[in-house]
Design a protein around this motif. Structure first.
Motif, PDB file in Angstrom:
ATOM      1  N   VAL A  65      48.618  37.191  47.793  1.00  0.00           N
ATOM      2  CA  VAL A  65      48.104  37.908  48.955  1.00  0.00           C
ATOM      3  C   VAL A  65      47.102  38.968  48.518  1.00  0.00           C
ATOM      4  N   HIS A  66      47.372  39.554  47.343  1.00  0.00           N
ATOM      5  CA  HIS A  66      46.537  40.644  46.852  1.00  0.00           C
ATOM      6  C   HIS A  66      46.629  40.647  45.333  1.00  0.00           C
ATOM      7  N   CYS A  67      45.502  40.743  44.657  1.00  0.00           N
ATOM      8  CA  CYS A  67      45.487  40.881  43.198  1.00  0.00           C
ATOM      9  C   CYS A  67      44.202  41.610  42.838  1.00  0.00           C
ATOM     10  N   ALA A  68      44.274  42.911  42.723  1.00  0.00           N
ATOM     11  CA  ALA A  68      43.062  43.713  42.545  1.00  0.00           C
ATOM     12  C   ALA A  68      43.357  44.963  41.737  1.00  0.00           C
ATOM     13  N   GLY A  69      42.338  45.416  41.016  1.00  0.00           N
ATOM     14  CA  GLY A  69      42.470  46.598  40.200  1.00  0.00           C
ATOM     15  C   GLY A  69      42.051  47.855  40.925  1.00  0.00           C
ATOM     16  N   PHE A  70      42.435  48.980  40.355  1.00  0.00           N
ATOM     17  CA  PHE A  70      41.946  50.285  40.803  1.00  0.00           C
ATOM     18  C   PHE A  70      41.596  51.083  39.546  1.00  0.00           C
ATOM     19  N   GLY A  71      40.560  51.850  39.613  1.00  0.00           N
ATOM     20  CA  GLY A  71      40.166  52.656  38.466  1.00  0.00           C
ATOM     21  C   GLY A  71      39.664  51.806  37.313  1.00  0.00           C
ATOM     22  N   LEU A  72      39.765  52.350  36.098  1.00  0.00           N
ATOM     23  CA  LEU A  72      39.152  51.742  34.922  1.00  0.00           C
ATOM     24  C   LEU A  72      40.191  51.342  33.879  1.00  0.00           C
ATOM     25  N   ALA A  73      39.963  50.182  33.281  1.00  0.00           N
ATOM     26  CA  ALA A  73      40.791  49.742  32.160  1.00  0.00           C
ATOM     27  C   ALA A  73      40.330  50.374  30.852  1.00  0.00           C
ATOM     28  N   ASP A  74      39.066  50.750  30.797  1.00  0.00           N
ATOM     29  CA  ASP A  74      38.489  51.395  29.617  1.00  0.00           C
ATOM     30  C   ASP A  74      37.437  52.384  30.122  1.00  0.00           C
ATOM     31  N   ARG A  75      37.756  53.663  30.072  1.00  0.00           N
ATOM     32  CA  ARG A  75      36.846  54.665  30.622  1.00  0.00           C
ATOM     33  C   ARG A  75      35.600  54.848  29.763  1.00  0.00           C
ATOM     34  N   GLU A  76      35.772  54.753  28.456  1.00  0.00           N
ATOM     35  CA  GLU A  76      34.644  54.978  27.565  1.00  0.00           C
ATOM     36  C   GLU A  76      33.544  53.947  27.773  1.00  0.00           C
ATOM     37  N   LYS A  77      33.945  52.709  28.112  1.00  0.00           N
ATOM     38  CA  LYS A  77      32.974  51.636  28.321  1.00  0.00           C
ATOM     39  C   LYS A  77      32.833  51.268  29.794  1.00  0.00           C
ATOM     40  N   ALA A  78      33.461  52.045  30.670  1.00  0.00           N
ATOM     41  CA  ALA A  78      33.378  51.849  32.124  1.00  0.00           C
ATOM     42  C   ALA A  78      33.770  50.434  32.539  1.00  0.00           C
ATOM     43  N   VAL A  79      34.853  49.916  31.939  1.00  0.00           N
ATOM     44  CA  VAL A  79      35.358  48.581  32.277  1.00  0.00           C
ATOM     45  C   VAL A  79      36.362  48.712  33.412  1.00  0.00           C
ATOM     46  N   PRO A  80      36.114  48.118  34.577  1.00  0.00           N
ATOM     47  CA  PRO A  80      37.052  48.248  35.695  1.00  0.00           C
ATOM     48  C   PRO A  80      38.336  47.445  35.462  1.00  0.00           C
ATOM     49  N   ALA A  81      39.420  47.929  35.988  1.00  0.00           N
ATOM     50  CA  ALA A  81      40.672  47.180  35.970  1.00  0.00           C
ATOM     51  C   ALA A  81      40.608  46.074  37.017  1.00  0.00           C
ATOM     52  N   GLY A  82      41.248  44.941  36.734  1.00  0.00           N
ATOM     53  CA  GLY A  82      41.212  43.830  37.669  1.00  0.00           C
ATOM     54  C   GLY A  82      42.419  42.929  37.546  1.00  0.00           C
ATOM     55  N   CYS A  83      42.353  41.810  38.225  1.00  0.00           N
ATOM     56  CA  CYS A  83      43.472  40.865  38.255  1.00  0.00           C
ATOM     57  C   CYS A  83      43.746  40.247  36.890  1.00  0.00           C
ATOM     58  N   ASP A  84      42.720  40.157  36.044  1.00  0.00           N
ATOM     59  CA  ASP A  84      42.865  39.530  34.727  1.00  0.00           C
ATOM     60  C   ASP A  84      42.801  40.527  33.581  1.00  0.00           C
ATOM     61  N   THR A  85      42.893  41.819  33.898  1.00  0.00           N
ATOM     62  CA  THR A  85      43.070  42.811  32.845  1.00  0.00           C
ATOM     63  C   THR A  85      44.424  42.580  32.193  1.00  0.00           C
ATOM     64  N   ALA A  86      44.483  42.702  30.884  1.00  0.00           N
ATOM     65  CA  ALA A  86      45.736  42.518  30.150  1.00  0.00           C
ATOM     66  C   ALA A  86      46.344  43.880  29.834  1.00  0.00           C
ATOM     67  N   TYR A  87      47.634  44.000  30.079  1.00  0.00           N
ATOM     68  CA  TYR A  87      48.359  45.254  29.881  1.00  0.00           C
ATOM     69  C   TYR A  87      49.596  45.011  29.018  1.00  0.00           C
ATOM     70  N   ASP A  88      50.034  46.052  28.345  1.00  0.00           N
ATOM     71  CA  ASP A  88      51.366  46.070  27.755  1.00  0.00           C
ATOM     72  C   ASP A  88      52.364  46.167  28.912  1.00  0.00           C
ATOM     73  N   ILE A  89      53.239  45.158  29.059  1.00  0.00           N
ATOM     74  CA  ILE A  89      54.201  45.189  30.157  1.00  0.00           C
ATOM     75  C   ILE A  89      55.506  45.874  29.755  1.00  0.00           C
ATOM     76  N   MET A  90      55.568  46.357  28.521  1.00  0.00           N
ATOM     77  CA  MET A  90      56.652  47.218  28.069  1.00  0.00           C
ATOM     78  C   MET A  90      58.014  46.550  28.265  1.00  0.00           C
ATOM     79  N   SER A  91      58.971  47.238  28.864  1.00  0.00           N
ATOM     80  CA  SER A  91      60.333  46.692  28.952  1.00  0.00           C
ATOM     81  C   SER A  91      60.469  45.526  29.913  1.00  0.00           C
ATOM     82  N   ILE A  92      59.447  45.223  30.681  1.00  0.00           N
ATOM     83  CA  ILE A  92      59.475  44.004  31.496  1.00  0.00           C
ATOM     84  C   ILE A  92      59.569  42.782  30.584  1.00  0.00           C
ATOM     85  N   THR A  93      59.218  42.966  29.303  1.00  0.00           N
ATOM     86  CA  THR A  93      59.407  41.939  28.270  1.00  0.00           C
ATOM     87  C   THR A  93      60.831  41.411  28.250  1.00  0.00           C
ATOM     88  N   LYS A  94      61.800  42.248  28.572  1.00  0.00           N
ATOM     89  CA  LYS A  94      63.212  41.855  28.436  1.00  0.00           C
ATOM     90  C   LYS A  94      63.557  40.631  29.280  1.00  0.00           C
TER      91      LYS A  94
END
Length: 363
Positions: free
Chosen positions: A52-81
């Protein structure tokens, strides 16, 4: 879902159009009114197996002005479990182990106080293992050394008696996955869970990340702390105080694919999922309801019905992955900058964000 409070408007101008990723106007408006200005991240919502919705807000990399988005990769931390737990029940489906097996079946002789620990106890955080005996996530620790620390540690309680959240216990589970399957932890997950689910951008080192695809994390002063895989790692992924309990990198789109796989029975059988989502261990009160732990998932009642969910967090990032079976909805949101000292903390907005997005996704 850890809490709720108000926020400030102002993220719409930072959002980047993505014709391949749906936007819900209702969710956009809610996020604009709820999120503070400053952090970056992505919000996903699904209903009836459809994005229904898959969109970024703000920046994934501020130094290079890369916007966050649906295919940005993140550390999902304890969701790994949840992936470690799924690997265990997958091995049980194949007849390779039983969750009632004592850990000595796989690890060999263990000290007398650990002989009562079963795989089930590790999955439900009722083994009594104490995280204080472990070390830093990036300490260069081998599988053997991690197991030695776990087996020599002083138990917080008798196995099965009490809930004590244990990252160390999930690293022990990852070691059991390797010993039983004969494959590396990530390779087993990739072969048995990720590839069959269509998740091509999830793992430690196996995915081919595009340059700049992985989000930079930011601390409470707003200073960059690098990407998660830029910290000390072994050639095949994080060292063993992090492996299995955290550190998986994934994209929001892949997390939707995982949700969709869990809606069917091709990866995990109905019996295996029922076992994984059963509320075994009482954790405590949460947002006015009771919170229980299953196998790599928390189970709690909400205004949207029963939620099966898990959060993940470190000093810099935070995420929540929540599934609402009765309404056939899913919400996943994640940020690479969880708090700014004296200004905002998105962890405090968890319940408001998750339930607010779900309400608008469910229509």
């Amino acid at each position: 879902m850890t809490g709720a409070c108000g926020g400030a408007p102002g993220v719409a101008a930072q959002r980047v159009a993505d014709t391949e990723s749906p936007h819900s106007p209702a969710i956009d408006a809610f996020l604009d009114a709820t999120l503070p200005k400053g952090p970056g991240g992505t919000v996903v919502a699904a209903r009836d197996g459809r994005l229904v919705h898959c969109a970024g807000f703000g920046l994934a990399d501020r130094e290079k002005a890369v916007p966050a988005g649906c295919d940005t990769a993140y550390d999902i931390m304890s969701i790994t479990k949840q992936f470690t737990a799924a690997a265990i029940v997958k091995l049980e489906m194949a007849g390779r182990l039983r969750v009632t097996d004592p850990i000595s079946t796989f690890l060999g002789p263990v000290p007398p106080d650990k002989r009562g620990i079963t795989v089930h106890h590790l999955l439900t955080h009722t083994s009594g293992l104490d995280d204080e005996q472990g070390g830093d996530d990036y300490e260069k620790v081998s599988r053997g050394r991690m197991l030695s620390v776990a087996l020599k540690s002083r138990l917080q309680s008798t196995p099965g008696a009490e809930f004590h959240y244990s990252n160390l216990g999930y690293s022990v589970l990852a070691a059991i996955v390797e010993k039983v399957s004969g494959a590396g932890y990530e390779r087993f997950l990739a072969r048995e869970l990720f590839a069959p689910s269509g998740m091509r951008q999830t793992g430690y080192v196996l995915p081919r990340w595009r340059p700049g695809q992985i989000a930079v994390e930011y601390d409470e002063q707003g200073e960059p702390r690098g990407r998660p895989n830029e910290h000390p790692w072994a050639p095949d992924g994080p060292y063993w105080f992090l492996r299995g309990n955290g550190g998986i990198i994934s994209t929001p789109r892949d997390m939707f694919r995982w949700h969709r796989a869990l809606e069917g029975d091709s990866i995990l059988s109905a019996d295996a999922k029922a076992k994984m989502f059963k509320p075994y261990a009482y954790v405590g009160a949460l947002n006015g309801g009771k919170y229980y732990y299953g196998y790599g998932w928390g189970i709690t009642d909400t205004s949207a019905g029963t939620a099966i969910e898990h959060t993940g967090g470190n000093d810099w990032s935070f995420g929540d992955f929540a599934r609402f079976p009765r309404r056939k909805t899913m919400v996943f949101w994640i940020t690479n900058h969880v708090q700014r000292e004296g200004k905002w903390n998105l962890e405090d907005l968890d319940a408001e964000l998750t339930l607010g997005v779900e309400r608008r996704a469910s229509g």
